[in-house]
Design a protein around this motif. Structure first.
Motif, mmCIF file in Angstrom:
data_model
loop_
_atom_site.group_PDB
_atom_site.id
_atom_site.type_symbol
_atom_site.label_atom_id
_atom_site.label_comp_id
_atom_site.label_asym_id
_atom_site.label_seq_id
_atom_site.Cartn_x
_atom_site.Cartn_y
_atom_site.Cartn_z
ATOM 1 N N LEU A 15 -3.065 19.677 26.105
ATOM 2 C CA LEU A 15 -2.299 19.421 24.880
ATOM 3 C C LEU A 15 -2.927 20.115 23.678
ATOM 4 N N VAL A 16 -4.241 20.103 23.601
ATOM 5 C CA VAL A 16 -4.931 20.774 22.498
ATOM 6 C C VAL A 16 -4.660 22.277 22.552
ATOM 7 N N ALA A 17 -4.701 22.842 23.748
ATOM 8 C CA ALA A 17 -4.449 24.279 23.885
ATOM 9 C C ALA A 17 -3.011 24.626 23.509
ATOM 10 N N ALA A 18 -2.073 23.750 23.827
ATOM 11 C CA ALA A 18 -0.665 24.040 23.575
ATOM 12 C C ALA A 18 -0.212 23.689 22.159
ATOM 13 N N ARG A 19 -0.669 22.561 21.620
ATOM 14 C CA ARG A 19 -0.134 22.065 20.345
ATOM 15 C C ARG A 19 -1.185 21.850 19.263
ATOM 16 N N GLY A 20 -2.445 22.048 19.567
ATOM 17 C CA GLY A 20 -3.498 21.779 18.594
ATOM 18 C C GLY A 20 -4.014 20.357 18.736
ATOM 19 N N PRO A 21 -5.032 19.988 17.959
ATOM 20 C CA PRO A 21 -5.688 18.693 18.149
ATOM 21 C C PRO A 21 -4.963 17.489 17.531
ATOM 22 N N ARG A 22 -4.031 17.696 16.631
ATOM 23 C CA ARG A 22 -3.444 16.559 15.912
ATOM 24 C C ARG A 22 -2.626 15.631 16.799
ATOM 25 N N PRO A 68 -9.608 16.905 21.773
ATOM 26 C CA PRO A 68 -9.585 17.294 20.364
ATOM 27 C C PRO A 68 -10.940 17.183 19.665
ATOM 28 N N VAL A 69 -11.680 16.122 19.954
ATOM 29 C CA VAL A 69 -12.969 15.946 19.286
ATOM 30 C C VAL A 69 -13.942 17.059 19.691
ATOM 31 N N THR A 70 -13.970 17.384 20.958
ATOM 32 C CA THR A 70 -14.839 18.461 21.421
ATOM 33 C C THR A 70 -14.419 19.791 20.814
ATOM 34 N N ASN A 71 -13.121 20.038 20.783
ATOM 35 C CA ASN A 71 -12.603 21.277 20.204
ATOM 36 C C ASN A 71 -12.971 21.383 18.726
ATOM 37 N N ILE A 72 -12.764 20.302 17.981
ATOM 38 C CA ILE A 72 -13.069 20.323 16.555
ATOM 39 C C ILE A 72 -14.572 20.504 16.327
ATOM 40 N N ALA A 73 -15.386 19.819 17.123
ATOM 41 C CA ALA A 73 -16.837 19.903 16.941
ATOM 42 C C ALA A 73 -17.375 21.296 17.255
ATOM 43 N N LEU A 74 -16.798 21.945 18.247
ATOM 44 C CA LEU A 74 -17.335 23.237 18.670
ATOM 45 C C LEU A 74 -16.701 24.421 17.969
ATOM 46 N N SER A 75 -15.528 24.257 17.396
ATOM 47 C CA SER A 75 -14.822 25.413 16.840
ATOM 48 C C SER A 75 -15.474 25.979 15.588
ATOM 49 N N GLY A 76 -16.162 25.175 14.832
ATOM 50 C CA GLY A 76 -16.735 25.660 13.582
ATOM 51 C C GLY A 76 -18.197 26.018 13.644
ATOM 52 N N ASP A 80 -24.967 29.473 19.300
ATOM 53 C CA ASP A 80 -26.296 28.929 19.606
ATOM 54 C C ASP A 80 -26.409 27.436 19.299
ATOM 55 N N GLN A 81 -25.456 26.845 18.598
ATOM 56 C CA GLN A 81 -25.475 25.417 18.307
ATOM 57 C C GLN A 81 -24.419 24.638 19.095
ATOM 58 N N ALA A 82 -23.713 25.301 19.993
ATOM 59 C CA ALA A 82 -22.628 24.661 20.739
ATOM 60 C C ALA A 82 -23.140 23.537 21.638
ATOM 61 N N ALA A 83 -24.279 23.712 22.259
ATOM 62 C CA ALA A 83 -24.813 22.682 23.151
ATOM 63 C C ALA A 83 -25.164 21.414 22.377
ATOM 64 N N MET A 84 -25.722 21.583 21.203
ATOM 65 C CA MET A 84 -26.061 20.425 20.383
ATOM 66 C C MET A 84 -24.804 19.674 19.949
ATOM 67 N N ALA A 85 -23.766 20.392 19.549
ATOM 68 C CA ALA A 85 -22.520 19.748 19.125
ATOM 69 C C ALA A 85 -21.843 19.051 20.294
ATOM 70 N N GLY A 86 -21.856 19.668 21.464
ATOM 71 C CA GLY A 86 -21.279 19.034 22.649
ATOM 72 C C GLY A 86 -22.017 17.759 23.025
ATOM 73 N N ALA A 87 -23.334 17.793 22.946
ATOM 74 C CA ALA A 87 -24.123 16.602 23.259
ATOM 75 C C ALA A 87 -23.878 15.492 22.248
ATOM 76 N N LEU A 88 -23.766 15.852 20.991
ATOM 77 C CA LEU A 88 -23.525 14.857 19.949
ATOM 78 C C LEU A 88 -22.160 14.196 20.109
ATOM 79 N N THR A 89 -21.134 14.979 20.387
ATOM 80 C CA THR A 89 -19.806 14.384 20.575
ATOM 81 C C THR A 89 -19.757 13.524 21.826
ATOM 82 N N SER A 90 -20.411 13.948 22.879
ATOM 83 C CA SER A 90 -20.439 13.155 24.112
ATOM 84 C C SER A 90 -21.164 11.829 23.890
ATOM 85 N N THR A 91 -22.291 11.870 23.209
ATOM 86 C CA THR A 91 -23.036 10.643 22.926
ATOM 87 C C THR A 91 -22.237 9.704 22.034
ATOM 88 N N SER A 92 -21.575 10.252 21.034
ATOM 89 C CA SER A 92 -20.752 9.430 20.138
ATOM 90 C C SER A 92 -19.610 8.773 20.901
#
Length: 103
Positions: A15-22, A68-76, A80-92
């Motif tokens: 759904l995120v790929a087709a319509r975005g995260p909203r 959507p949360v993973t996409n939003i966290a990693l898109s910006g 080199d910081q993608a692993a940290m953002a992925g871990a943070l969203t997963s933990t949250s």
């Protein structure tokens, strides 16, 4: 709950790929609100099916939030910081699931 989460996490990614995260985020919030409202009606005589349904709805909501949360966290972030953002969203997400399901 875990099955609903696993199934809808894959649906959410599509759904995120087709319509975005909203749209998936909105749908997830609706499902989580319904599940939370169902928990308000619990008493010592609540049927097991009702309780299982509430957990499935909560799991579906958490599953839809994953993409959507993973996409939003990693898109910006830079690569080199993608692993940290992925871990943070997963933990949250795991913390939110633990807080929601432990009554």
């Amino acid at each position: 709950m875990a099955i609903a989460l696993a199934v809808l996490a894959t649906v959410s990614g599509r759904l995120v790929a087709a319509r975005g995260p909203r749209f998936p985020l909105l749908l997830a919030c609706v499902l989580l609100a319904i599940g939370a409202l169902m928990f308000l009606r619990l008493d010592p005589h609540t049927a097991l099916g009702y309780l299982a349904g509430a957990y499935v709805i909560i799991g579906a909501g958490f599953g839809l939030i994953t993409g959507p949360v993973t996409n939003i966290a990693l898109s910006g972030l830079p690569a080199d910081q993608a692993a940290m953002a992925g871990a943070l969203t997963s933990t949250s997400r795991q913390f939110g699931t633990a807080v929601t399901t432990n009554r």
